[in-house]
Scaffold this active site. Structure first.
Site, PDB file in Angstrom:
ATOM      1  N   ARG A 131    -117.328  50.641 -37.499  1.00 48.72           N
ATOM      2  CA  ARG A 131    -117.457  49.199 -37.705  1.00 48.72           C
ATOM      3  C   ARG A 131    -117.828  48.505 -36.402  1.00 48.72           C
ATOM      4  NH1 ARG A 131    -113.168  51.449 -40.021  1.00 48.72           N
ATOM      5  NH2 ARG A 131    -112.678  51.078 -42.216  1.00 48.72           N
ATOM      6  N   ARG A 240    -116.005  50.531 -65.350  1.00 44.56           N
ATOM      7  CA  ARG A 240    -116.925  49.390 -65.347  1.00 44.56           C
ATOM      8  C   ARG A 240    -117.136  48.860 -63.933  1.00 44.56           C
ATOM      9  NH1 ARG A 240    -114.607  44.512 -68.838  1.00 44.56           N
ATOM     10  NH2 ARG A 240    -116.707  43.756 -68.360  1.00 44.56           N
ATOM     11  N   ASP A 256    -118.534  41.464 -71.154  1.00 46.21           N
ATOM     12  CA  ASP A 256    -117.953  42.198 -72.276  1.00 46.21           C
ATOM     13  C   ASP A 256    -118.984  42.214 -73.396  1.00 46.21           C
ATOM     14  OD1 ASP A 256    -115.577  42.758 -71.030  1.00 46.21           O
ATOM     15  OD2 ASP A 256    -114.514  41.030 -71.876  1.00 46.21           O
ATOM     16  N   GLU A 257    -118.882  43.188 -74.269  1.00 44.74           N
ATOM     17  CA  GLU A 257    -119.873  43.355 -75.330  1.00 44.74           C
ATOM     18  C   GLU A 257    -119.930  42.192 -76.315  1.00 44.74           C
ATOM     19  OE1 GLU A 257    -117.063  45.907 -78.400  1.00 44.74           O
ATOM     20  OE2 GLU A 257    -118.738  46.888 -77.427  1.00 44.74           O
ATOM     21  N   ASP A 258    -118.824  41.461 -76.453  1.00 44.09           N
ATOM     22  CA  ASP A 258    -118.785  40.381 -77.431  1.00 44.09           C
ATOM     23  C   ASP A 258    -118.866  38.993 -76.800  1.00 44.09           C
ATOM     24  OD1 ASP A 258    -116.373  40.511 -76.186  1.00 44.09           O
ATOM     25  OD2 ASP A 258    -115.149  40.668 -77.996  1.00 44.09           O
ATOM     26  N   GLU A 344    -108.014  45.173 -65.921  1.00 44.62           N
ATOM     27  CA  GLU A 344    -109.014  45.463 -64.898  1.00 44.62           C
ATOM     28  C   GLU A 344    -109.612  44.171 -64.339  1.00 44.62           C
ATOM     29  OE1 GLU A 344    -111.548  44.538 -68.298  1.00 44.62           O
ATOM     30  OE2 GLU A 344    -109.629  45.562 -68.076  1.00 44.62           O
ATOM     31  N   ASP A 345    -109.742  43.147 -65.187  1.00 42.80           N
ATOM     32  CA  ASP A 345    -110.287  41.868 -64.743  1.00 42.80           C
ATOM     33  C   ASP A 345    -109.327  41.149 -63.806  1.00 42.80           C
ATOM     34  OD1 ASP A 345    -108.461  41.570 -66.789  1.00 42.80           O
ATOM     35  OD2 ASP A 345    -109.741  40.333 -68.063  1.00 42.80           O
TER      36      ASP A 345
END
EC number: 2.4.1.224
Length: 437
Positions: A131, A240, A256-258, A344-345
């Site tokens: 670094r 994800r 999300d899928e929906d 997870e969110d």
């Protein structure tokens, strides 16, 4: 001095209170070369005035202590008052701010001290990928700037402002699919078409975390941008947020899928994110609170102006956070997320707020968003399930325990398009479609 007089003296001059009310704190040598008062001063945002010739300050290999302390000469003690009085107020503010940054980043816990030591050793061994001084000495610090990701400062979202650069003006959409594709009217297909129409969309990745086999290519709608379908690793929630090599843009639109979003909403959210590339920017917001009766953190989805999280079911953030989620967070937290297939969110919000010390940003949202989300089949059962909500409460406290404190920050700011809801012609409004939603 008698004991009674000594007690009055102590009460009148409380050490901790004096420490926190002081601008400069003398740190002379103790029985040994160093002094524990040095860390006390850092914690209290009191600028340490070092009076210990020959003392190698902690982590001086990577920390520039001239930005946070006054290095004096114990042989010239009488010159110290003149020295500190000559320091300009702007410089004093800078010194005090740096004491807080260094304390929080490297010294506030035994774990951070040990981790910093190990990372310094790693930088010595792998000098070609070590670094830079700027990474160690500026926010968010070397522990959050992983050299495995990149050695170039411009690849990290929190250095954009310092370097005067902007993120790449396109995004990669990652749609998390958990339901089989059985109908051409499913929300995921409508979402895919709407996102593909965005002028900022570079590509769409469908992460197939469904137990059913991948759909045939012809089942996906034709779009003007590439659509890449990836089989989810182990079909777990944390997959994800893996740092997929196929994500080539700085921005990730996580969906999300929906999720029900229009092209206009996607365009506006990305435009906002370009001004705040180190934060999560998006639509569905949630909040946390301290439950004094249960003495634990609580999670709420109440529809209010106050929020501290933006859920990753419809949010944009920098791809570096995929790398940080995968390589910085402990296996125990990611394992908990995968076992519950939940939270997870929340964990991603904890991580980003821990890095930035800032809240996410909520953007204009149609009033029907809450109802349309709840009206979909695959996620409705999750949101309505009381166990799902209880799990999220448990996650909040588990995550806060690992981070050592609650990193989430409350906000009441919502960013709307210019002239949003103003009584002027709709033709004067750039994001006019949002008003019709």
């Amino acid at each position: 001095m008698g004991l009674e007089s000594f007690s009055v003296y102590i009460d009148r001059y409380d050490y901790k209170e004096m420490l926190h009310n002081s601008t400069f704190c003398l740190v002379p040598r103790g029985r040994r070369l160093g002094s524990f008062r040095f860390l006390e001063a850092l914690q209290a945002a009191c600028v340490p005035v070092m009076l210990s010739n020959g003392w190698e300050l902690p982590f001086s290999e990577i920390i520039d202590w001239n930005t946070a302390a006054v290095i004096g000469d114990e042989r010239l003690l009488l010159q110290i008052p003149t020295t500190v009085r000559s320091i300009h107020q702007d410089k004093i503010l800078s010194l005090r701010q740096q004491t807080q940054f260094l304390w929080e980043a490297y010294f506030s816990s035994v774990e951070k001290i040990v981790l910093t030591t190990l990372e310094i050793i790693q930088d010595r061994v792998l000098a070609h990928g070590s670094r830079s001084s700027l990474m160690w000495n500026s926010h968010p610090g070397g522990l959050f700037a992983l050299p495995q990701y990149s050695g170039y400062l411009g690849d990290f979202p929190f250095y954009y402002a310092t370097l005067g650069i902007k993120p790449y003006p396109k995004f990669t959409a990652v749609i998390h699919a958990v339901s089989p594709l059985v109908s051409q009217s499913q929300p995921i297909l409508k979402l895919l078409v709407a996102v593909a129409k965005s002028q900022y969309c570079a590509q769409i990745i469908v992460l197939w975390n469904c137990d059913k086999p991948l759909p045939a290519k012809h089942r996906w709608p034709a779009t003007s941008v590439p659509v890449i379908v990836i089989e989810g690793e182990n079909k777990v929630m944390s997959s994800r947020f893996l740092p997929y090599e196929t994500i080539v843009t700085d921005a990730v639109l996580s969906l999300d899928e929906d999720t029900v979003l229009s092209t206009t909403e996607v365009d506006f959210a990305f435009t906002v994110w370009q001004s705040f590339p180190e934060r999560i920017v998006g639509y569905p917001a949630r909040s946390h609170f301290w439950d004094s009766n249960k003495e634990r953190w609580g999670y709420t989805s109440k529809w209010t102006n106050d929020y501290s999280m933006v859920l990753t079911g419809a949010a944009i953030y920098h791809r570096y956070y995929h790398h940080l989620y995968t390589n910085f967070l402990p296996t125990s937290l990611k394992g908990m997320v995968d076992q519950l297939a939940n939270c997870e969110d929340i964990l991603m919000n904890f991580l980003v707020s821990a890095v930035t010390k800032l809240p996410p940003i909520k953007v204009t949202q149609k009033k029907q968003y809450k109802e349309t989300m709840m009206g979909q089949s695959s996620r409705a059962s999750r949101w309505a399930d009381p166990d799902h909500f209880a799990q999220r409460q448990t996650c909040m406290n588990k995550f806060a325990s690992w981070f050592g404190a609650m990193p989430l920050v409350h906000s009441q700011m919502r960013l709307d398009p210019v002239l949003f809801k103003d009584q002027v012609s709709i033709l004067r409004k750039k994001y006019r479609d949002i008003e019709r939603l």
